[in-house]
Design a protein around this motif. Structure first.
Motif, PDB file in Angstrom:
ATOM      1  N   THR A  85       0.842  -1.207   0.000  1.00  0.00           N
ATOM      2  CA  THR A  85       0.000   0.000   0.000  1.00  0.00           C
ATOM      3  C   THR A  85       0.872   1.250   0.000  1.00  0.00           C
ATOM      4  O   THR A  85       0.927   1.989   0.990  1.00  0.00           O
ATOM      5  CB  THR A  85      -0.927   0.002   1.234  1.00  0.00           C
ATOM      6  N   PRO A  86       1.565   1.536  -1.114  1.00  0.00           N
ATOM      7  CA  PRO A  86       2.456   2.704  -1.150  1.00  0.00           C
ATOM      8  C   PRO A  86       1.727   4.027  -0.992  1.00  0.00           C
ATOM      9  O   PRO A  86       2.317   5.013  -0.541  1.00  0.00           O
ATOM     10  CB  PRO A  86       3.105   2.597  -2.539  1.00  0.00           C
ATOM     11  N   GLU A  87       0.430   4.042  -1.320  1.00  0.00           N
ATOM     12  CA  GLU A  87      -0.308   5.301  -1.261  1.00  0.00           C
ATOM     13  C   GLU A  87      -0.479   5.817   0.161  1.00  0.00           C
ATOM     14  O   GLU A  87      -0.772   7.005   0.368  1.00  0.00           O
ATOM     15  CB  GLU A  87      -1.693   5.145  -1.911  1.00  0.00           C
ATOM     16  N   ILE A  88      -0.274   4.972   1.183  1.00  0.00           N
ATOM     17  CA  ILE A  88      -0.461   5.408   2.565  1.00  0.00           C
ATOM     18  C   ILE A  88       0.817   5.979   3.172  1.00  0.00           C
ATOM     19  O   ILE A  88       0.791   6.597   4.239  1.00  0.00           O
ATOM     20  CB  ILE A  88      -0.978   4.225   3.427  1.00  0.00           C
ATOM     21  N   LEU A  89       1.947   5.819   2.482  1.00  0.00           N
ATOM     22  CA  LEU A  89       3.229   6.213   3.058  1.00  0.00           C
ATOM     23  C   LEU A  89       3.498   7.711   2.893  1.00  0.00           C
ATOM     24  O   LEU A  89       3.093   8.311   1.894  1.00  0.00           O
ATOM     25  CB  LEU A  89       4.362   5.419   2.400  1.00  0.00           C
ATOM     26  N   PRO A  90       4.207   8.319   3.854  1.00  0.00           N
ATOM     27  CA  PRO A  90       4.583   9.744   3.766  1.00  0.00           C
ATOM     28  C   PRO A  90       5.739   9.921   2.783  1.00  0.00           C
ATOM     29  O   PRO A  90       6.896   9.693   3.121  1.00  0.00           O
ATOM     30  CB  PRO A  90       4.990  10.092   5.196  1.00  0.00           C
ATOM     31  N   LYS A  91       5.460  10.330   1.573  1.00  0.00           N
ATOM     32  CA  LYS A  91       6.442  10.352   0.491  1.00  0.00           C
ATOM     33  C   LYS A  91       7.618  11.281   0.769  1.00  0.00           C
ATOM     34  O   LYS A  91       8.734  11.043   0.286  1.00  0.00           O
ATOM     35  CB  LYS A  91       5.750  10.723  -0.820  1.00  0.00           C
ATOM     36  N   ASP A  92       7.413  12.365   1.515  1.00  0.00           N
ATOM     37  CA  ASP A  92       8.500  13.295   1.795  1.00  0.00           C
ATOM     38  C   ASP A  92       9.529  12.711   2.762  1.00  0.00           C
ATOM     39  O   ASP A  92      10.622  13.257   2.907  1.00  0.00           O
ATOM     40  CB  ASP A  92       7.945  14.603   2.364  1.00  0.00           C
ATOM     41  N   TRP A  93       9.193  11.622   3.417  1.00  0.00           N
ATOM     42  CA  TRP A  93      10.087  11.011   4.389  1.00  0.00           C
ATOM     43  C   TRP A  93      10.868   9.831   3.807  1.00  0.00           C
ATOM     44  O   TRP A  93      11.764   9.295   4.464  1.00  0.00           O
ATOM     45  CB  TRP A  93       9.297  10.511   5.598  1.00  0.00           C
ATOM     46  N   ILE A  94      10.505   9.381   2.605  1.00  0.00           N
ATOM     47  CA  ILE A  94      11.057   8.151   2.038  1.00  0.00           C
ATOM     48  C   ILE A  94      11.629   8.469   0.661  1.00  0.00           C
ATOM     49  O   ILE A  94      10.997   9.152  -0.153  1.00  0.00           O
ATOM     50  CB  ILE A  94       9.970   7.064   1.929  1.00  0.00           C
ATOM     51  N   ASP A  95      12.823   7.960   0.388  1.00  0.00           N
ATOM     52  CA  ASP A  95      13.484   8.253  -0.886  1.00  0.00           C
ATOM     53  C   ASP A  95      12.942   7.413  -2.033  1.00  0.00           C
ATOM     54  O   ASP A  95      12.855   7.886  -3.166  1.00  0.00           O
ATOM     55  CB  ASP A  95      14.987   8.026  -0.748  1.00  0.00           C
TER      56      ASP A  95
END
Length: 248
Positions: A85-95
């Motif tokens: 479920t990549p859509e739930i992850l905080p994108k600014d925190w993960i490269d």
């Protein structure tokens, strides 16, 4: 104009492939946001540590794992997260965020090498079928009954195939009993590197979920995997064999 053209055609711009923002196949975020280039980029941050987080699901479990980012999001750290479920992850925190699906699985094979000791060069009928009859003592429910191994060895020999019994100290008596009942070849137990050479002798490896399974995969042997208690999706045979398991 000619001098300008000559300068631009010979000058090679520096590319920071070790930068935390480097994506390889597309422009990085600072470039898209500000138009900066690698040379003199104020956002250049060389990677000194890479972290892979594997938390596939469920969604709640993925969310409750995100506090780890507060600890690991440090300068020079590149974080990749593999999830369903990549859509739930905080994108600014993960490269780099990867969805757990077929395109994201690279399929790199095992690396198993043999030492310089001589091969066994067995004089047995071919194809030679290796029967790895044990699975260690931790999960005894994985064990196939001795009488079943005896029936299999006899059936293979009736077809003119060679049969070689494999195992470690825990399978010593089991393999001796099977050999006595069927005439299948059993050479005893060996240190790890010699055992690798022995596994390398077989054309097909029949095994449960064991170390020998992984060795066989790494040595590019054809594999028949007996699985009765694990999720079959845990195993990757790299196209070298098939999994046999009960319906329940």
């Amino acid at each position: 104009m000619n001098n300008c053209h000559t300068k631009s055609s010979t000058h090679q711009e520096q590319v920071h492939t070790d930068c935390r923002f480097f994506l390889g196949d597309r422009p990085c975020k600072p470039h898209k946001r500000e138009g900066v280039h690698c040379e003199g980029c104020p956002h250049y941050e060389p990677v000194t540590r890479r972290i892979l987080i594997i938390k596939l699901g469920a969604v709640g479990d993925v969310i409750r794992t995100t506090p780890l980012l507060r600890v690991w999001r440090q300068p020079g750290t590149h974080i990749t997260w593999l999830t369903e479920t990549p859509e739930i992850l905080p994108k600014d925190w993960i490269d780099r965020i990867l969805r757990f699906d077929a395109p994201s699985l690279a399929g790199e094979k095992y690396i198993v090498t043999l030492d310089a000791s001589p091969p066994f060069s067995l004089r047995l009928p071919r194809p030679l079928i290796g029967l790895n009859t044990g699975c260690g003592i931790r999960w005894p429910s994985r064990l196939w009954a001795i009488e079943n191994w005896i029936k299999l060895a006899e059936a293979l020999q009736r077809k003119g195939l060679g049969v070689l019994l494999l195992g470690g100290p825990d399978e010593e008596q089991r393999n001796r009993d099977i050999s006595a009942a069927t005439g299948a070849t059993y050479l005893g137990t060996f240190q790890l590197q010699r055992f690798l050479h022995l596994v390398n002798e077989v054309d097909v490896l029949v095994t449960g979920v064991t170390m020998a399974m992984h060795l066989g995969i790494g040595l590019n042997k054809r594999i028949v995997l007996f699985n009765n208690i694990f999720n079959r999706n845990e195993f990757e045979l790299y196209g070298q064999g098939q999994i046999l398991e009960p319906d329940v």
